[in-house]
Design a protein around this motif. Structure first.
Motif, mmCIF file in Angstrom:
data_model
loop_
_atom_site.group_PDB
_atom_site.id
_atom_site.type_symbol
_atom_site.label_atom_id
_atom_site.label_comp_id
_atom_site.label_asym_id
_atom_site.label_seq_id
_atom_site.Cartn_x
_atom_site.Cartn_y
_atom_site.Cartn_z
ATOM 1 N N GLY A 1 5.270 -12.940 -8.365
ATOM 2 C CA GLY A 1 5.568 -11.896 -7.179
ATOM 3 C C GLY A 1 5.967 -10.400 -7.357
ATOM 4 O O GLY A 1 6.474 -10.469 -8.908
ATOM 5 N N ARG A 2 5.927 -9.418 -6.753
ATOM 6 C CA ARG A 2 6.758 -8.230 -6.966
ATOM 7 C C ARG A 2 7.365 -7.609 -6.039
ATOM 8 O O ARG A 2 7.325 -8.020 -4.797
ATOM 9 N N THR A 3 8.403 -6.754 -6.606
ATOM 10 C CA THR A 3 9.105 -5.811 -5.606
ATOM 11 C C THR A 3 8.856 -4.383 -6.058
ATOM 12 O O THR A 3 8.502 -4.251 -7.227
ATOM 13 N N ILE A 4 8.467 -3.514 -5.074
ATOM 14 C CA ILE A 4 8.039 -2.286 -5.200
ATOM 15 C C ILE A 4 8.976 -1.281 -4.551
ATOM 16 O O ILE A 4 9.481 -1.396 -3.516
ATOM 17 N N GLU A 5 8.967 -0.068 -5.415
ATOM 18 C CA GLU A 5 9.849 1.108 -4.867
ATOM 19 C C GLU A 5 9.022 2.378 -4.768
ATOM 20 O O GLU A 5 8.746 2.697 -6.226
ATOM 21 N N LEU A 6 8.645 2.925 -3.784
ATOM 22 C CA LEU A 6 8.017 4.205 -3.849
ATOM 23 C C LEU A 6 8.998 5.310 -3.700
ATOM 24 O O LEU A 6 9.701 5.621 -2.643
ATOM 25 N N PHE A 7 8.688 6.413 -4.507
ATOM 26 C CA PHE A 7 9.837 7.512 -4.498
ATOM 27 C C PHE A 7 8.884 8.522 -3.859
ATOM 28 O O PHE A 7 8.165 9.129 -4.594
ATOM 29 N N ILE B 1 0.857 -1.249 0.084
ATOM 30 C CA ILE B 1 0.009 -0.073 0.085
ATOM 31 C C ILE B 1 0.967 1.068 0.083
ATOM 32 O O ILE B 1 1.467 1.572 0.934
ATOM 33 N N ALA B 2 0.884 2.135 -1.044
ATOM 34 C CA ALA B 2 1.759 3.223 -1.233
ATOM 35 C C ALA B 2 1.005 4.484 -1.321
ATOM 36 O O ALA B 2 -0.021 4.507 -1.869
ATOM 37 N N LEU B 3 1.166 5.247 -0.307
ATOM 38 C CA LEU B 3 0.438 6.363 -0.087
ATOM 39 C C LEU B 3 1.219 7.603 -0.291
ATOM 40 O O LEU B 3 2.350 7.740 0.048
ATOM 41 N N TYR B 4 0.642 8.633 -0.703
ATOM 42 C CA TYR B 4 1.374 9.808 -1.371
ATOM 43 C C TYR B 4 0.727 11.286 -1.103
ATOM 44 O O TYR B 4 -0.420 11.276 -1.240
ATOM 45 N N ASP B 5 1.332 12.108 -0.085
ATOM 46 C CA ASP B 5 0.681 13.474 -0.272
ATOM 47 C C ASP B 5 1.571 14.351 -1.336
ATOM 48 O O ASP B 5 2.819 14.607 -0.871
ATOM 49 N N GLY C 1 6.162 10.823 -5.989
ATOM 50 C CA GLY C 1 5.041 9.578 -5.787
ATOM 51 C C GLY C 1 4.899 8.439 -6.719
ATOM 52 O O GLY C 1 4.218 7.637 -6.827
ATOM 53 N N SER C 2 5.924 8.485 -7.525
ATOM 54 C CA SER C 2 5.803 7.090 -8.464
ATOM 55 C C SER C 2 6.266 5.784 -7.870
ATOM 56 O O SER C 2 7.097 5.927 -6.864
ATOM 57 N N LEU C 3 5.521 4.833 -8.333
ATOM 58 C CA LEU C 3 5.728 3.797 -7.785
ATOM 59 C C LEU C 3 6.342 2.626 -8.794
ATOM 60 O O LEU C 3 5.704 2.478 -9.975
ATOM 61 N N VAL C 4 7.471 1.947 -8.432
ATOM 62 C CA VAL C 4 8.210 1.199 -9.586
ATOM 63 C C VAL C 4 7.940 -0.371 -9.181
ATOM 64 O O VAL C 4 8.176 -0.587 -8.134
ATOM 65 N N GLN D 1 1.640 17.512 -1.957
ATOM 66 C CA GLN D 1 1.917 18.765 -1.542
ATOM 67 C C GLN D 1 3.340 18.743 -0.770
ATOM 68 O O GLN D 1 4.314 19.504 -1.045
ATOM 69 N N THR D 2 3.560 17.810 0.241
ATOM 70 C CA THR D 2 4.363 17.724 1.301
ATOM 71 C C THR D 2 5.298 16.585 0.844
ATOM 72 O O THR D 2 6.557 16.619 1.400
ATOM 73 N N LYS D 3 4.860 16.037 -0.289
ATOM 74 C CA LYS D 3 5.967 14.856 -0.721
ATOM 75 C C LYS D 3 6.431 13.935 0.434
ATOM 76 O O LYS D 3 7.230 13.350 0.122
ATOM 77 N N ILE D 4 5.296 13.643 1.274
ATOM 78 C CA ILE D 4 5.472 12.634 2.269
ATOM 79 C C ILE D 4 4.861 11.368 1.598
ATOM 80 O O ILE D 4 3.551 11.366 1.156
ATOM 81 N N THR D 5 5.757 10.346 1.854
ATOM 82 C CA THR D 5 5.097 8.963 1.316
ATOM 83 C C THR D 5 5.022 8.102 2.563
ATOM 84 O O THR D 5 5.856 8.081 3.428
ATOM 85 N N GLY D 6 4.028 7.015 2.263
ATOM 86 C CA GLY D 6 4.109 5.880 3.300
ATOM 87 C C GLY D 6 3.819 4.501 2.433
ATOM 88 O O GLY D 6 3.286 4.393 1.480
ATOM 89 N N LEU D 7 4.441 3.512 2.843
ATOM 90 C CA LEU D 7 4.269 2.121 2.576
ATOM 91 C C LEU D 7 4.122 1.138 3.293
ATOM 92 O O LEU D 7 4.955 1.082 4.568
ATOM 93 N N ALA D 8 3.135 0.120 3.318
ATOM 94 C CA ALA D 8 2.805 -0.841 4.187
ATOM 95 C C ALA D 8 3.035 -2.270 3.451
ATOM 96 O O ALA D 8 2.422 -2.168 2.296
#
Length: 159
Positions: free
Chosen positions: A135-141, A31-35, A145-148, A37-44
């Motif tokens: 399966g997947r590997t993910i990276e959130l920038f 779960i990738a969350l992105y704001d 907010g891009s999710l690779v 405006q502040t460029k704060i990200t969260g990943l669960a």
């Protein structure tokens, strides 16, 4: 730039030029969350749909407890839930069994539970790469907010 690793049944937040990465998303959901405006990200990296235990010690393990916790941690860093959007990856059906019951559909059930938790938090899902059988590997920038997403079968894509 620092890459912050998020383990299974784990979550974390980042900002600035840092990124968040998790591996081993089979039936689990990232779960990738992105704001923006502040460029704060969260990943669960959640493992299971729901916990009925109000005293659950690892809230990051379940969709229904991880989403509110991730939002809370992002807000403590300065994000605003009204600006957040979500991207999802994972939720694969890694194994098929004859006479498969609904309980064995862990990946699809995880995706459904994550979407419900986000709906209850009024956070829109703007993109997803869910389902399938790989399966997947993910990276959130945090910078944009891009999710690779990396998979063995389908290569690399960006949401």
């Amino acid at each position: 730039m620092t890459v912050i690793r998020v383990g299974m049944a784990d979550l974390n937040v980042a900002d600035g030029e840092d990124s968040l990465r998790t591996t081993g998303l089979g039936s689990c959901v990232g779960i990738a969350l992105y704001d923006p405006q502040t460029k704060i990200t969260g990943l669960a990296h959640i493992m299971l749909p729901t916990s009925a235990n109000p005293n659950e010690t690892n809230r990051a393990k379940y969709a229904n407890t991880a989403v509110p916790l991730l939002i809370e941690l992002m807000e403590k860093k300065g994000a605003n839930r009204r600006r957040m959007n979500a991207k999802l990856a994972g939720g694969a059906q890694m194994f098929t069994f004859a006479g498969q019951s609904d309980l064995m559909r862990i990946g699809p059930r995880n995706v459904e539970a994550v979407k419900e938790a986000l709906r209850l938090s009024t956070i829109p899902v703007v993109a997803e790469d869910t389902g399938g059988n790989c399966g997947r590997t993910i990276e959130l920038f945090s910078v944009d907010g891009s999710l690779v997403i990396r998979t063995a079968k389908q290569g690399v894509s960006t949401l």
